[in-house]
Design a protein around this motif. Structure first.
Motif, PDB file in Angstrom:
ATOM      1  N   PRO A  85     -79.526  91.294  48.942  1.00 19.78           N
ATOM      2  CA  PRO A  85     -78.854  92.260  48.054  1.00 19.78           C
ATOM      3  C   PRO A  85     -77.827  93.102  48.810  1.00 19.78           C
ATOM      4  N   MET A  86     -78.145  93.448  50.074  1.00 19.69           N
ATOM      5  CA  MET A  86     -77.197  94.256  50.842  1.00 19.69           C
ATOM      6  C   MET A  86     -75.913  93.472  51.092  1.00 19.69           C
ATOM      7  N   ALA A  87     -76.064  92.195  51.502  1.00 24.11           N
ATOM      8  CA  ALA A  87     -74.882  91.372  51.782  1.00 24.11           C
ATOM      9  C   ALA A  87     -74.054  91.195  50.515  1.00 24.11           C
ATOM     10  N   LEU A  88     -74.749  90.972  49.403  1.00 21.13           N
ATOM     11  CA  LEU A  88     -74.049  90.772  48.121  1.00 21.13           C
ATOM     12  C   LEU A  88     -73.301  92.041  47.719  1.00 21.13           C
ATOM     13  N   ALA A  89     -73.951  93.185  47.904  1.00 21.32           N
ATOM     14  CA  ALA A  89     -73.323  94.454  47.550  1.00 21.32           C
ATOM     15  C   ALA A  89     -72.080  94.698  48.394  1.00 21.32           C
ATOM     16  N   ILE A  90     -72.175  94.395  49.688  1.00 19.15           N
ATOM     17  CA  ILE A  90     -71.017  94.604  50.573  1.00 19.15           C
ATOM     18  C   ILE A  90     -69.894  93.649  50.161  1.00 19.15           C
ATOM     19  N   ALA A  91     -70.277  92.382  49.871  1.00 24.16           N
ATOM     20  CA  ALA A  91     -69.259  91.392  49.519  1.00 24.16           C
ATOM     21  C   ALA A  91     -68.548  91.766  48.221  1.00 24.16           C
ATOM     22  N   ARG A  92     -69.248  92.431  47.316  1.00 23.14           N
ATOM     23  CA  ARG A  92     -68.665  92.789  46.021  1.00 23.14           C
ATOM     24  C   ARG A  92     -68.043  94.176  46.020  1.00 23.14           C
ATOM     25  N   ALA A  93     -68.184  94.897  47.128  1.00 27.45           N
ATOM     26  CA  ALA A  93     -67.638  96.256  47.185  1.00 27.45           C
ATOM     27  C   ALA A  93     -66.115  96.188  47.234  1.00 27.45           C
ATOM     28  N   VAL A 155     -89.747  94.294  63.500  1.00 25.49           N
ATOM     29  CA  VAL A 155     -88.999  93.044  63.612  1.00 25.49           C
ATOM     30  C   VAL A 155     -87.961  92.957  62.489  1.00 25.49           C
ATOM     31  N   THR A 156     -88.367  93.330  61.269  1.00 26.92           N
ATOM     32  CA  THR A 156     -87.428  93.292  60.140  1.00 26.92           C
ATOM     33  C   THR A 156     -86.241  94.203  60.413  1.00 26.92           C
ATOM     34  N   TYR A 157     -86.535  95.414  60.873  1.00 23.10           N
ATOM     35  CA  TYR A 157     -85.482  96.380  61.162  1.00 23.10           C
ATOM     36  C   TYR A 157     -84.532  95.850  62.246  1.00 23.10           C
ATOM     37  N   ALA A 158     -85.121  95.312  63.318  1.00 25.34           N
ATOM     38  CA  ALA A 158     -84.299  94.909  64.460  1.00 25.34           C
ATOM     39  C   ALA A 158     -83.403  93.719  64.132  1.00 25.34           C
ATOM     40  N   TYR A 159     -83.892  92.805  63.279  1.00 28.48           N
ATOM     41  CA  TYR A 159     -83.152  91.562  63.066  1.00 28.48           C
ATOM     42  C   TYR A 159     -82.387  91.534  61.739  1.00 28.48           C
ATOM     43  N   LEU A 160     -82.513  92.584  60.936  1.00 34.06           N
ATOM     44  CA  LEU A 160     -81.842  92.591  59.627  1.00 34.06           C
ATOM     45  C   LEU A 160     -80.337  92.279  59.707  1.00 34.06           C
ATOM     46  N   PRO A 161     -79.601  92.873  60.662  1.00 32.05           N
ATOM     47  CA  PRO A 161     -78.161  92.566  60.727  1.00 32.05           C
ATOM     48  C   PRO A 161     -77.876  91.075  60.935  1.00 32.05           C
ATOM     49  N   PHE A 162     -78.761  90.376  61.629  1.00 29.47           N
ATOM     50  CA  PHE A 162     -78.552  88.940  61.867  1.00 29.47           C
ATOM     51  C   PHE A 162     -78.704  88.139  60.565  1.00 29.47           C
ATOM     52  N   MET A 163     -79.382  88.740  59.580  1.00 24.47           N
ATOM     53  CA  MET A 163     -79.486  88.105  58.273  1.00 24.47           C
ATOM     54  C   MET A 163     -78.272  88.485  57.415  1.00 24.47           C
ATOM     55  N   ILE A 164     -77.896  89.765  57.476  1.00 27.29           N
ATOM     56  CA  ILE A 164     -76.817  90.259  56.603  1.00 27.29           C
ATOM     57  C   ILE A 164     -75.480  89.618  56.968  1.00 27.29           C
ATOM     58  N   LEU A 165     -75.172  89.519  58.262  1.00 26.20           N
ATOM     59  CA  LEU A 165     -73.820  89.100  58.648  1.00 26.20           C
ATOM     60  C   LEU A 165     -73.476  87.670  58.225  1.00 26.20           C
ATOM     61  N   PRO A 166     -74.319  86.663  58.494  1.00 22.51           N
ATOM     62  CA  PRO A 166     -73.961  85.320  58.014  1.00 22.51           C
ATOM     63  C   PRO A 166     -73.947  85.238  56.480  1.00 22.51           C
ATOM     64  N   LEU A 167     -74.848  85.988  55.823  1.00 21.24           N
ATOM     65  CA  LEU A 167     -74.854  85.988  54.350  1.00 21.24           C
ATOM     66  C   LEU A 167     -73.560  86.594  53.817  1.00 21.24           C
ATOM     67  N   TYR A 168     -73.155  87.690  54.443  1.00 20.80           N
ATOM     68  CA  TYR A 168     -71.928  88.349  54.013  1.00 20.80           C
ATOM     69  C   TYR A 168     -70.735  87.404  54.221  1.00 20.80           C
ATOM     70  N   ALA A 169     -70.711  86.741  55.392  1.00 24.10           N
ATOM     71  CA  ALA A 169     -69.599  85.840  55.699  1.00 24.10           C
ATOM     72  C   ALA A 169     -69.481  84.784  54.609  1.00 24.10           C
ATOM     73  N   ARG A 170     -70.632  84.308  54.138  1.00 23.45           N
ATOM     74  CA  ARG A 170     -70.622  83.267  53.114  1.00 23.45           C
ATOM     75  C   ARG A 170     -70.250  83.853  51.739  1.00 23.45           C
ATOM     76  N   LEU A 171     -70.900  84.975  51.402  1.00 17.90           N
ATOM     77  CA  LEU A 171     -70.720  85.554  50.056  1.00 17.90           C
ATOM     78  C   LEU A 171     -69.319  86.122  49.864  1.00 17.90           C
ATOM     79  N   SER A 172     -68.698  86.629  50.932  1.00 21.91           N
ATOM     80  CA  SER A 172     -67.376  87.242  50.776  1.00 21.91           C
ATOM     81  C   SER A 172     -66.314  86.174  50.521  1.00 21.91           C
ATOM     82  N   ARG A 173     -66.642  84.926  50.864  1.00 18.99           N
ATOM     83  CA  ARG A 173     -65.655  83.869  50.656  1.00 18.99           C
ATOM     84  C   ARG A 173     -65.809  83.203  49.284  1.00 18.99           C
ATOM     85  N   ARG A 174     -66.802  83.650  48.508  1.00 18.23           N
ATOM     86  CA  ARG A 174     -67.004  83.005  47.214  1.00 18.23           C
ATOM     87  C   ARG A 174     -65.814  83.340  46.322  1.00 18.23           C
ATOM     88  N   ASP A 175     -65.556  82.458  45.375  1.00 19.24           N
ATOM     89  CA  ASP A 175     -64.442  82.656  44.456  1.00 19.24           C
ATOM     90  C   ASP A 175     -64.956  83.422  43.246  1.00 19.24           C
TER      91      ASP A 175
END
Lengths: 273, 361
Positions: A85-93, A155-175
């Motif tokens: 949801p965070m990646a999607l929100a950033i991509a749609r911001a 662990v969730t806190y420490a690694y969350l950015p590693f989940m958000i960044l590739p998701l964002y990269a993918r979601l921001s390129r959606r049409d």
């Protein structure tokens, strides 16, 4: 010719800092521990497989691997549930907000990793901020620190950015036109997400899962600082072999086993594709 | 946290490396919070030798570095058992040159004799500071949960009926098979040096009965946990608790107390030693000689609250430290014991058992 010259530094890097250490660790795992400097028999002289025998004979290592699997699996799942949801929100911001939000995701990296994990000790401990807050509103205090829960949080806190960044990269390129088309054809927002956005983002999900799961599997620091004494993960088992038992060959054996356990499924997956 | 404190000297070490190449230097690697900084300043002003001071918070870190070789350190402070004797066995230490250490005669011969179980002939090390392994506690919190609990006895930790009541305020045990097992063996009436599998199994059974009530296995964090109220009973080194007590007092928190239990307590010795490949061995001998002076050792004891092995320093030690039997126990009492190193095969059985105990299954 030209191409080989361009790739040479890459190959040299991989050879020196990936292949060579792996070979040394592999050789070390067939050595035996002795008192001395360094504390093992000379490499490749009379190789022994007794370390690998111990790995399978003693249930301790399997239990540790299973514990790590649980920690990595549960934390990776949390990362996905929170990160998507965070990646999607950033991509749609709106554009002007995006870089600021991304900066917000990465900002914690500017401070030390250990410092951020230690900060969680302050939050989670019995008289920490969370319990003080709970008690202030009349709720009972909770045992948070040194539990499996604290470990998942860390662990969730420490690694969350590693989940958000590739998701964002993918979601921001959606049409966006694709989602609009779905809406025009009568799809509810949920149906549009489920049938259009989600399937298109699967490569981002796979990349995020791998980026979080693999390092979390070998994580040592977070279970050590936040986890309970029962949480003997494979990272802690490895540390124990190296430091408490001073058995470098056995530590190398555990490291090798962990590497193979992570590498083989990935190789198999690639071979199938 | 230990690692923050460790970072600063490491940076200084890096920065200082090029600039000080011409000067005489000494690289010291010691426990965290284990010296009076003024002593180092005095050494430099008296001898012109610059001290690069670096710290560790676990024996494992020290041992890992020394066994890898070329650590670059000139002075290390390993605990007699297990690390000091293992480093001797690995030939990782340089025998001390006593002709360069005239102040050696200041050392208490009775205490030095105790260390001979680890280092026959006292060839490789001089006692820096020493202590006992016992119980750190917050009596007020314990009495609230377990009125009439035997505060001066190992029963408080090792009898499940007491441990169970204290689980709520937090019990920690030092994360060290080597430091814990001899005391439990002794508690069971066995030889504390036993390597017998049956004795070890009995130790495991005893520890497992209190396992559900242990909150954490602390190595470096025992002081913070006790002073911060995370735990109310901690099996650990005397000096750690005495430092925690001082911190708790400063912060106006509940009283923290150290008890060397009435039945027995193991003695631990931290030794001044020189790695075999030390780059500045002559300066190292000079530093050891400097430390073994009564007024220097008194300053260190006053600062870190661990007893030293220089009897002539006693008069210069503050009464608060000197007259506290928990800080300065009477080592002539038979309840204090030392153990010698166990063979590596026995070590492995012990650490394996310890891992099972920590995991709780």
């Amino acid at each position: 010719m030209n191409r080989a010259a361009v790739l040479a530094p890459v190959w040299l890097w991989l050879l020196l800092f990936v292949a060579l250490p792996v070979v040394i660790v592999a050789a070390l795992s067939f050595s035996t521990s002795i008192p001395g400097v360094p504390p093992y028999t000379p490499l490749l002289q009379a190789p022994e497989t007794s370390n690998y025998a111990l790995l399978t004979d003693d249930a301790f290592y399997l239990n540790a691997a299973l514990k790590s699997l649980a920690v990595a699996g549960i934390s990776t799942l949390f990362c996905l549930l929170i990160g998507y949801p965070m990646a999607l929100a950033i991509a749609r911001a709106p554009d002007r907000w995006r870089s600021l939000l991304l900066l917000g995701v990465m900002l914690p990296f500017w401070t030390g990793f250990l410092l951020r994990i230690t900060a969680w000790i302050g939050l989670l401990r019995d008289e920490g901020w969370i319990n003080v807050g709970l008690q202030a509103v009349g709720l009972p205090a909770l045992r948070l620190l040194y539990t499996d829960f604290a470990m998942y949080v860390g662990v969730t806190y420490a690694y969350l950015p590693f989940m958000i960044l590739p998701l964002y990269a993918r979601l921001s390129r959606r049409d966006p036109a694709l989602e609009e088309a779905a809406a025009d054809l009568g799809a509810s927002p949920w149906t549009a997400f489920r049938t259009v956005t989600l399937p298109l983002s699967i490569p981002g999900i796979v990349a995020g899962l791998a980026l979080v799961f693999i390092p979390a599997m070998g994580e040592y620091v977070i279970p050590e600082l936040l986890g309970g004494p029962g949480a003997q993960t494979i990272g802690r088992a490895l540390w124990n072999e190296f430091f408490s038992n001073r058995d470098w060959p056995m530590a190398a054996t555990v490291a090798n086993a962990l590497l193979l356990a992570l590498l083989l499924p990935m190789v198999a997956l690639r071979a199938r594709q | 946290m230990g690692w923050v404190r460790r970072l600063v000297p490491v940076l200084l070490l890096l920065v200082g490396h090029a600039a000080l190449a011409q000067d005489r230097v000494l690289n010291v690697y010691n426990w965290t919070d284990y010296i009076d900084p003024k002593v180092l300043e005095r050494f430099t002003s008296e001898t012109g030798i610059k001290v690069r001071y670096d710290v560790y918070d676990s024996l494992e870190t020290l041992e890992g570095k020394l066994l890898a070789g070329n650590s670059g350190y000139d002075i290390v402070v390993p605990t007699a058992e297990p690390t000091f004797s293992r480093l001797i066995a690995a030939k990782a230490l340089l025998p001390l040159d006593r002709s360069k250490i005239p102040h050696w005669s200041n050392l208490d011969p009775k205490l030095m004799q105790r260390v001979e179980v680890s280092d026959p002939g006292n060839r490789n090390g001089a006692i820096y500071l020493w202590g006992t392994i016992g119980l750190g506690m917050i009596p007020e919190r314990i009495q609230a949960l377990d009125p009439g609990a035997p505060l001066d006895s190992w029963d408080l930790l090792l009898k499940p009926e007491h441990a169970k009541k204290l689980a709520d305020c937090g019990i920690s045990v030092m994360d060290s098979a080597i430091d814990t097992i001899p005391s439990v063996l002794k508690y069971l009436g066995r030889n504390p040096e036993s390597t017998d599998a049956k004795d070890l199994a009995d130790v495991e059974r005893t520890l497992m009965t209190i396992r559900p009530y242990i909150r954490t296995f602390a190595s470096g964090g025992a002081v913070e946990a006790l002073a911060g109220g995370q735990t109310c009973l901690s099996m650990t080194y005397s000096g750690d608790v005495i430092q925690a007590a001082a911190r708790a007092k400063e912060a106006g928190q509940k009283t923290v107390r150290y008890v060397a239990p009435k039945e027995f307590a193991a003695l631990t010795f931290d030794m001044l030693a020189v790695p075999a490949d030390a780059p500045h061995p002559a300066e190292a001998m000079q530093f050891i000689n400097f430390l073994l002076q009564p007024d220097v050792m008194a300053a260190i004891t006053n600062q870190v609250r661990y007893p030293n092995a220089i009897p002539a320093s006693r008069d210069a030690i503050t009464p608060e430290v000197r007259d506290d039997p928990n800080v300065y126990p009477d080592t002539a009492s038979p309840r204090f014991f030392t153990v010698r190193a166990t063979p590596q095969a026995a070590d492995r059985l012990r650490t394996r058992m310890w891992a099972r105990f920590k995991a709780g299954h």
